[in-house]
Design a protein around this motif. Structure first.
Motif, short mmCIF file in Angstrom:
data_model
loop_
_atom_site.label_atom_id
_atom_site.label_comp_id
_atom_site.label_asym_id
_atom_site.label_seq_id
_atom_site.Cartn_x
_atom_site.Cartn_y
_atom_site.Cartn_z
N UNK A 1 0.74 -1.06 0.03
CA UNK A 1 0.09 0.05 -0.06
C UNK A 1 0.93 1.28 -0.10
N UNK A 2 0.81 1.94 -1.21
CA UNK A 2 1.59 3.09 -0.98
C UNK A 2 1.29 4.14 0.14
N UNK A 3 2.49 4.72 0.66
CA UNK A 3 2.33 5.53 1.94
C UNK A 3 2.13 7.09 1.77
N UNK A 4 2.27 7.37 0.47
CA UNK A 4 2.17 8.70 0.14
C UNK A 4 0.56 9.17 0.37
N UNK B 1 -7.83 6.63 4.38
CA UNK B 1 -9.06 6.69 5.16
C UNK B 1 -10.28 6.35 4.28
N UNK B 2 -11.42 5.87 4.99
CA UNK B 2 -12.57 5.83 4.09
C UNK B 2 -13.67 5.53 5.25
N UNK B 3 -15.02 5.46 4.59
CA UNK B 3 -16.16 5.26 5.44
C UNK B 3 -15.98 3.85 5.84
N UNK B 4 -16.77 3.56 6.93
CA UNK B 4 -16.89 2.39 7.40
C UNK B 4 -18.27 2.11 7.96
N UNK C 1 -15.52 0.15 1.29
CA UNK C 1 -14.36 1.00 1.21
C UNK C 1 -13.32 1.07 2.30
N UNK C 2 -14.07 1.60 3.08
CA UNK C 2 -13.24 2.23 4.59
C UNK C 2 -12.62 0.77 5.33
N UNK C 3 -13.53 -0.07 5.34
CA UNK C 3 -13.27 -1.57 6.06
C UNK C 3 -11.81 -1.97 5.17
N UNK C 4 -11.87 -2.08 3.97
CA UNK C 4 -10.76 -2.60 3.25
C UNK C 4 -9.51 -1.78 3.62
N UNK C 5 -9.47 -0.31 3.44
CA UNK C 5 -8.36 0.25 3.88
C UNK C 5 -7.90 0.12 5.17
N UNK C 6 -8.85 0.19 6.31
CA UNK C 6 -8.33 -0.04 7.44
C UNK C 6 -7.82 -1.40 7.79
N UNK C 7 -8.38 -2.30 7.20
CA UNK C 7 -7.79 -3.93 7.45
C UNK C 7 -6.42 -4.17 6.68
N UNK C 8 -6.33 -3.29 5.60
CA UNK C 8 -4.86 -3.55 5.09
C UNK C 8 -4.00 -2.69 5.88
N UNK C 9 -4.10 -1.52 6.18
CA UNK C 9 -3.16 -0.65 6.47
C UNK C 9 -3.09 -0.31 8.29
N UNK C 10 -4.12 -0.86 8.96
CA UNK C 10 -4.29 -0.78 10.60
C UNK C 10 -4.24 -1.96 11.20
N UNK D 1 -1.46 -1.34 -3.98
CA UNK D 1 -2.55 -0.89 -3.63
C UNK D 1 -2.55 0.66 -3.40
N UNK D 2 -3.49 1.46 -4.15
CA UNK D 2 -3.70 2.94 -4.11
C UNK D 2 -4.73 3.07 -3.09
N UNK D 3 -4.39 3.74 -1.91
CA UNK D 3 -5.38 3.87 -0.81
C UNK D 3 -6.13 5.17 -0.81
N UNK D 4 -6.60 5.49 -1.83
CA UNK D 4 -7.48 6.52 -2.04
C UNK D 4 -8.92 6.22 -1.71
N UNK D 5 -9.58 7.24 -1.45
CA UNK D 5 -11.13 6.79 -0.98
C UNK D 5 -12.13 7.87 -1.86
#
Length: 491
Positions: free
Chosen positions: A164-167, A175-178, A185-194, A211-215
């Motif tokens: 997952x790119x850190x930029x 970040x994303x909605x949960x 969308x947010x659940x996937x970002x948080x599961x991957x990054x946090x 992974x481009x972690x944009x929301x």
């Protein structure tokens, strides 16, 4: 010394030892042994005559995986923070260092080639190979090929790494909605990054995908209201600018043209990011809820994911499902009147039938999830976009989903055989819903309902993720896309 003519035992021994080492170093045998550490590239393995026994007649499932013979294992990479060669190397370190000097893409492609070969073996032998206890063994007609899927999932868990790119900064990135309709969308970002997720690579050179972690949802919240008239242009610019940053900073996008990169979004407007400048998105894997083929979604490149409507602090609705023989409602739907398909549905069925119970606004005396648990067939019509959270809600309630849509690429169709646990009705046959559903024999309904209970594990959302749940299914779909592409060796 006049008599120093190599008759000294010590000098003679040293001379012979040096001569032996010199001959051994320049020996062709020694060179062959050294070269044997250079593993075959994936392209070479395809042309090698020893691998031809893998190229037998294939089924559709074989072709979907593009399974090929696999070379030997590639070594692991150093941690992300380590750079440069060690100051002093022993002979084993020299040999190991020579292997590490192989192309980065060669190491990655060899890992994928091994996975393809093992999956193909599972298909041919109709069995799986695993070095751990399997908590679930996929079997039955709900899967297009249960052996291929099971082995592919095993190899994914064992091998697949994502960077997952850190930029970028919150709120538009990382970040994303949960909650609500865009929650996955947010659940996937948080599961991957946090998590941290076991699928996250420690170093980008280890990664099979990026992974481009944009929301899109967060970008919409942040940019839409101030200047909504130019929003769609700015939405595309945010994504395109982010791609340009990683393109200029790292080699990974350029080596594949973005074909091993992916984004995840459940927002209706996600497909519009490429409207102004489609070129950067030609190969990007778009993981979308709004998997609308008529709007540019390509099942051969992109990934369709299910939509969820989550409340705060919840990962799914309560379960009130009754046994199949105790369900008294033939069909049920409740939802807003948006989209042409729902307009047709309301025109023919809105509060007009006791067996096909359709509501625009559900009466307060009826609990939404309880009535789903009392229903045999849950109607899942598309709204303003093709996806609907009712598919997941129906499965959660043990209700057979009835998909009513046009141009919808159904989630996980590369693995799941939807005809075995759902009913699909084209919009033009909405007036015939009751006739179609009542014509389903009771024995077939029982089979459909039983398979819904089996397959719903793949639509469950867990934090942290569990094997075969929806998070794993999303990654598995990306994994399959990655197995079907091959990077050039020059990088």
């Amino acid at each position: 010394m006049a008599d120093s003519d190599y008759r000294s035992p010590i000098l003679l021994s040293v001379t012979l030892l040096l001569l032996f080492v010199t001959v051994l170093f320049f020996s062709p045998l020694n060179r062959n042994q050294y070269l044997s550490l250079n593993l075959l590239s994936p392209s070479s393995s395809l042309s090698n005559s020893s691998s031809t026994h893998h190229h037998q007649q294939t089924t559709d499932n074989d072709k979907a995986l593009h399974v090929v013979s696999a070379p030997a294992p590639a070594p692991s990479l150093p941690p992300f923070h380590q750079h440069g060669p060690p100051s002093t190397l022993s002979l084993p370190q020299v040999l190991s260092h020579s292997v590490r000097n192989k192309s980065k893409t060669q190491r990655i492609e060899e890992e994928l080639a091994r996975a393809r070969a093992i999956i193909r073996k599972a298909i041919l032998k109709k069995n799986y190979t695993s070095d751990r206890n399997e908590i679930y063994i996929p079997r039955g007609s709900v899967y297009r090929n249960p052996y291929a899927f099971h082995q592919s999932h095993i190899e994914m868990v064992k091998t697949f790494k994502v960077w997952a790119y850190r930029e970028g900064e919150v709120p538009m990135v990382h970040d994303g909605p949960t909650t609500y309709l865009y929650s996955i969308e947010g659940q996937f970002i948080f599961e991957m990054e946090r998590g941290p997720s076991p699928f996250m690579a420690n170093h980008p050179d280890e990664a099979h995908t990026f992974f481009l972690p944009l929301s899109v949802s967060k970008i919409t919240d942040f940019l839409f209201r101030p200047h909504h008239e130019t929003f769609f242009h700015r939405l595309g610019r945010v994504f395109t600018d982010y791609i340009h940053v990683v393109q200029e900073k790292y080699p990974y996008w350029n080596r594949s043209g973005g074909a091993d990169h992916f984004m995840v979004s459940c927002h209706d407007w996600a497909s519009l990011i490429q409207r102004d400048d489609p070129k950067p998105y030609k190969n990007l894997i778009k993981v979308l809820c709004n998997a609308n083929i008529s709007e540019g979604f390509k099942p051969t490149r992109d990934v369709s994911i299910p939509e969820y409507n989550l409340k705060r602090y919840e990962l799914g609705p309560p379960r009130f499902g009754l046994p199949p023989d105790n369900r008294t409602v033939l069909a049920f739907f409740a939802g807003a009147a948006h989209g042409d398909i729902r307009s047709i549905l309301f025109e023919h069925w809105k509060e007009k039938d006791d067996e096909v119970r359709v509501y625009e606004k559900l009466p307060k005396t009826i609990n939404y999830h309880k009535i789903m648990g009392q229903t045999k067939f849950c109607l899942c019509p598309s709204g303003s976009e093709v996806a609907s959270p009712r598919v997941v809600e129906a499965m959660n309630a043990g209700c057979v989903p009835v998909l009513i849509s046009d141009s919808y690429a159904i989630p996980f169709a590369d693995v799941l055989n939807w005809s075995e646990f759902s009913i699909q009705i084209p919009p033009k046959r909405i007036p015939e819903i009751k006739t179609i559903l009542k014509a389903v024999p009771h024995k077939r309904y029982l089979k459909l309902q039983k398979r819904v209970m089996q397959v719903r594990r793949h639509f469950e959302l867990n934090r942290p993720a569990k094997p075969f749940d929806v998070f794993h299914m999303v990654l598995h779909s990306v994994w399959l896309k990655r197995l079907n592409i091959r990077l050039p060796d020059k990088f």
